[in-house]
Design an enzyme around this catalytic site. Structure first.
Site, PDB file in Angstrom:
ATOM      1  N   PRO A  29      43.075   7.867  -0.642  1.00 29.44           N
ATOM      2  CA  PRO A  29      43.096   7.424   0.657  1.00 29.44           C
ATOM      3  C   PRO A  29      43.126   8.353   1.858  1.00 29.44           C
ATOM      4  CG  PRO A  29      44.792   6.283  -0.878  1.00 29.44           C
ATOM      5  CD  PRO A  29      43.950   7.594  -1.583  1.00 29.44           C
ATOM      6  N   GLU A  30      42.294   8.048   2.911  1.00 31.76           N
ATOM      7  CA  GLU A  30      42.273   8.730   4.107  1.00 31.76           C
ATOM      8  C   GLU A  30      43.172   8.389   5.083  1.00 31.76           C
ATOM      9  OE1 GLU A  30      38.321  10.360   4.600  1.00 31.76           O
ATOM     10  OE2 GLU A  30      38.066  10.079   2.290  1.00 31.76           O
ATOM     11  N   LYS A  79      47.788  11.920   6.095  1.00 32.59           N
ATOM     12  CA  LYS A  79      47.930  11.310   5.085  1.00 32.59           C
ATOM     13  C   LYS A  79      49.632  10.996   4.475  1.00 32.59           C
ATOM     14  CE  LYS A  79      43.401  13.004   3.588  1.00 32.59           C
ATOM     15  NZ  LYS A  79      42.831  13.987   2.553  1.00 32.59           N
ATOM     16  N   ASN A 188      37.414  13.092   1.993  1.00 32.01           N
ATOM     17  CA  ASN A 188      36.142  13.594   1.429  1.00 32.01           C
ATOM     18  C   ASN A 188      35.143  12.465   2.242  1.00 32.01           C
ATOM     19  OD1 ASN A 188      34.767  15.319  -0.073  1.00 32.01           O
ATOM     20  ND2 ASN A 188      34.596  13.947  -1.849  1.00 32.01           N
ATOM     21  N   ARG A 278      35.369  19.974  -3.391  1.00 33.21           N
ATOM     22  CA  ARG A 278      35.042  18.671  -3.606  1.00 33.21           C
ATOM     23  C   ARG A 278      33.494  18.399  -3.324  1.00 33.21           C
ATOM     24  NH1 ARG A 278      39.577  15.267  -1.839  1.00 33.21           N
ATOM     25  NH2 ARG A 278      38.322  13.705  -2.562  1.00 33.21           N
TER      26      ARG A 278
END
Ligand SMILES: [Zn+2]
Length: 290
Positions: A29-30, A79, A188, A278
């Site tokens: 989750p962002e 976050k 990401n 990533r």
């Protein structure tokens, strides 16, 4: 431009990739999601006495410290989620890659899977499975965590404060955007989608960015994070690009570059590279380095 058709199965903001017989979760989750959850949980829980427990047991000792106390605030920073109780104790949660909340009715249903924290209130049950952090901390530690974060676009963070750090760094912009001490809440997907919208190659060093390029990145992030906060999931396409309301988009239509095969602007094959460990998706034509 056409929205892309994502390659993978996407469920909400959880995404799964099939590898042989294995199903692998690949998203975390962002920042839009933590702010979304904070609002939702604030509406449900503030001012109420909450029965806090840990069916799984790993959070049991901490749960006892706040069990039965009244919740006075729920807030997000980047976050991180914070549940402040009347006793000046706070439950600090970081969902990490696998953390999820599940709502249930009353009486509380049998726990599903490894429920780290259960909150029972007058209207229902909220279960938390799989967070990377879930613990009770005091006000000083809350301040320390928030102080360690960069400006959060969804909490009034300022563009020029983020730019002041980025313009001094020789690291790739795609690395800097994931650094929570530089800008809080970007993950990401947001970094890939914002760099695509701004037409900036992910490997450009911060100190070689033009201020106008950074302004485009910031505006794209702010817009996408606000849309994400409203809808509870990341949607990078705009209403004018799609043939239906954003709330009606299925999970294969909401990204422009992330997990896409082809660029909806120029038709080039979307490329990937690894930056800050990533995978990042980009269009080598629209986001050329030269
Ligand atoms: Zn393109």
């Amino acid at each position: 431009m056409r929205p892309c058709q994502a390659q993978w199965l996407v469920l909400g903001d959880r995404q799964f990739r099939f590898r042989g017989s294995k199903v692998e979760a690949v998203l975390m989750p962002e920042g839009h999601k933590t702010h979304y959850l904070a609002r939702q949980h604030a509406d449900l829980l503030i001012g109420k006495a909450i029965a806090v427990s840990s069916p799984q047991g790993r959070f049991a000792d901490d749960a006892k410290r706040v069990d039965g106390k009244t919740l006075v605030d729920v807030h997000a920073a980047g976050k991180h989620l914070f549940y402040d109780f009347e006793s000046e104790e706070t439950v600090h949660i970081h969902l990490g890659r696998y953390g999820t909340f599940r709502f249930g009715t009353l009486p509380p249903p049998p726990p599903r899977g490894q429920v780290r924290m259960r909150m029972v209130f007058d209207e229902g049950t909220i279960d938390l499975n799989g967070p990377s952090r879930c613990r009770v901390i005091g006000p000083e530690e809350v301040r320390t965590i928030i102080r360690g974060l960069g400006p959060d676009p969804l909490a009034g963070g300022k563009r020029q404060d983020v730019w002041a750090t980025i313009r001094e760094s020789g690291k790739p912009i795609a690395t800097l955007l994931l650094d929570q001490s530089i800008i809080a809440g970007v993950g990401n997907i947001f970094r890939a989608e914002a760099l695509f919208e701004a037409k900036v190659h992910p490997a450009v060093p911060g100190n070689q960015l033009d201020p106008r390029q950074f302004t485009r990145i910031w505006k794209a992030l702010l817009r996408m994070m606000k849309v994400g906060l409203k809808h509870g999931r990341i949607i990078s396409v705009t209403r004018s690009e799609v043939d239906r309301p954003l709330s009606k988009l299925n999970d294969r239509q909401r990204f422009r570059v992330y997990a896409c095969d082809h660029c909806g602007v120029c038709g080039s094959a979307i490329a990937t590279t690894s930056i800050a460990s990533r995978k990042i998706y980009f269009c080598p034509h629209c986001q050329s380095q030269g």
